[in-house]
Design an enzyme around this catalytic site. Structure first.
Site, short mmCIF file in Angstrom:
data_model
loop_
_atom_site.label_atom_id
_atom_site.label_comp_id
_atom_site.label_asym_id
_atom_site.label_seq_id
_atom_site.Cartn_x
_atom_site.Cartn_y
_atom_site.Cartn_z
N LYS A 9 8.12 -21.99 -42.71
CA LYS A 9 8.44 -21.25 -41.48
C LYS A 9 8.14 -22.11 -40.25
O LYS A 9 7.50 -23.16 -40.36
CB LYS A 9 7.64 -19.94 -41.47
CG LYS A 9 7.99 -19.00 -42.64
CD LYS A 9 7.20 -17.70 -42.56
CE LYS A 9 7.51 -16.80 -43.75
NZ LYS A 9 6.84 -15.48 -43.62
N TYR A 49 15.88 -11.31 -43.68
CA TYR A 49 14.85 -10.28 -43.71
C TYR A 49 15.44 -8.86 -43.64
O TYR A 49 14.75 -7.92 -43.22
CB TYR A 49 13.84 -10.50 -42.58
CG TYR A 49 12.81 -11.57 -42.91
CD1 TYR A 49 12.02 -11.47 -44.06
CD2 TYR A 49 12.62 -12.67 -42.08
CE1 TYR A 49 11.07 -12.44 -44.37
CE2 TYR A 49 11.67 -13.64 -42.38
CZ TYR A 49 10.90 -13.52 -43.52
OH TYR A 49 9.96 -14.47 -43.83
N ASN A 112 2.48 -17.10 -41.34
CA ASN A 112 1.85 -17.39 -42.62
C ASN A 112 2.52 -18.55 -43.36
O ASN A 112 2.49 -18.63 -44.58
CB ASN A 112 1.79 -16.12 -43.48
CG ASN A 112 3.17 -15.52 -43.71
OD1 ASN A 112 4.18 -16.16 -43.43
ND2 ASN A 112 3.21 -14.32 -44.24
N HIS A 115 7.68 -18.90 -46.91
CA HIS A 115 8.37 -17.79 -47.59
C HIS A 115 8.72 -18.22 -49.00
O HIS A 115 9.10 -19.37 -49.23
CB HIS A 115 9.67 -17.44 -46.85
CG HIS A 115 10.58 -16.56 -47.66
ND1 HIS A 115 10.45 -15.19 -47.69
CD2 HIS A 115 11.60 -16.86 -48.52
CE1 HIS A 115 11.35 -14.69 -48.52
NE2 HIS A 115 12.07 -15.68 -49.04
N GLU A 126 19.16 -15.33 -51.49
CA GLU A 126 18.62 -16.22 -50.46
C GLU A 126 19.17 -17.64 -50.61
O GLU A 126 19.51 -18.29 -49.61
CB GLU A 126 17.09 -16.22 -50.52
CG GLU A 126 16.51 -14.88 -50.03
CD GLU A 126 15.03 -14.68 -50.35
OE1 GLU A 126 14.52 -13.60 -50.02
OE2 GLU A 126 14.39 -15.59 -50.93
P1 IDP Z 1 5.98 -11.88 -48.14
O1 IDP Z 1 6.37 -12.97 -47.16
O2 IDP Z 1 4.64 -12.15 -48.75
O3 IDP Z 1 7.05 -11.59 -49.16
P2 IDP Z 1 6.80 -9.40 -46.83
O4 IDP Z 1 6.10 -8.09 -46.93
O5 IDP Z 1 8.12 -9.53 -47.53
O6 IDP Z 1 5.78 -10.54 -47.28
O7 IDP Z 1 7.01 -9.67 -45.28
C1 IDP Z 1 7.90 -10.69 -44.86
C2 IDP Z 1 7.26 -11.40 -43.70
O8 IDP Z 1 7.17 -10.53 -42.58
C3 IDP Z 1 5.84 -11.89 -43.94
O9 IDP Z 1 5.77 -13.12 -44.63
C4 IDP Z 1 5.30 -11.99 -42.53
O10 IDP Z 1 5.73 -13.21 -41.89
C5 IDP Z 1 5.99 -10.80 -41.85
N1 IDP Z 1 5.17 -9.59 -41.85
C6 IDP Z 1 4.90 -8.78 -42.91
N2 IDP Z 1 4.13 -7.74 -42.56
C7 IDP Z 1 3.92 -7.88 -41.23
C8 IDP Z 1 3.20 -7.10 -40.26
O11 IDP Z 1 2.59 -6.07 -40.56
N3 IDP Z 1 3.20 -7.58 -38.97
C9 IDP Z 1 3.87 -8.71 -38.62
N4 IDP Z 1 4.55 -9.47 -39.48
C10 IDP Z 1 4.59 -9.06 -40.78
MG MG Z 2 8.89 -10.63 -49.05
#
Ligand code: IDP
Ligand code: MG
Length: 137
Positions: A9, A49, A112, A115, A126
């Site tokens: 990212k 997303y 984070n 992805h 994807e």
């Molecule tokens: P993942 O990346 O571990 O699959 P997902 O729940 O699919 O997690 O969420 C996608 C992305 O959205 C996350 O990697 C993060 O960057 C962002 N994200 C998820 N939950 C939150 C939140 O509560 N606040 C802000 N960003 C979030």
């Molecule tokens: Mg996810």
């Protein structure tokens, strides 16, 4: 062999961690099938997303993913999807185990670093969204 879509990212590129993240997949033994630097537009980020469209953080998430270049990759291994997710680590920073990418380098839920596809159907979608067939081995 299974393929998974892995993306460094914008925060990972900005923090100069793309090489470290690539290294982990290489040394684990994955085969690199495709790799490119992309500046995603909003349409691409929203499609990627789409499953989160109704979530309160969706707009912010699209802003973040389009804030700079990302490294889009396809890696191949046995059980590549599950293996990739285990190497990436947990979403919630306080559940992040040291030794995982997020567990070693992040404290935030949004920024984070990386992805990884979470299922065979999402991996296929994807990979098709980010790569043309001619860009993959
Ligand atoms: P993942 O990346 O571990 O699959 P997902 O729940 O699919 O997690 O969420 C996608 C992305 O959205 C996350 O990697 C993060 O960057 C962002 N994200 C998820 N939950 C939150 C939140 O509560 N606040 C802000 N960003 C979030
Ligand atoms: Mg996810």
């Amino acid at each position: 062999m299974e393929r998974t879509f892995i993306m460094v990212k914008p925060d990972g590129v900005e923090r100069r961690l793309a090489g470290e993240i690539i290294r982990r997949f290489e040394t684990r033994g994955f085969n690199l099938v495709g790799l490119k630097l992309v500046q995603p537009d909003r349409a691409l980020a929203e499609e990627h997303y789409a499953v989160h469209r109704e979530r309160p953080f969706f707009g912010e998430l699209v802003d973040f993913i389009t804030s700079g270049p990302v490294v889009a990759m396809v890696w191949e291994a046995n059980e590549a999807i599950k293996l990739g997710r285990s190497m990436i680590g947990a979403l919630k920073p306080w559940e992040g185990v040291p030794g995982t990418i997020r567990g070693d380098y992040t404290t935030e839920v949004q920024t984070n670093l990386v992805h990884g596809s979470d299922a065979p159907e999402t991996a296929e979608a994807e990979i098709a969204l980010w790569f043309k067939p001619t860009e993959l081995l």
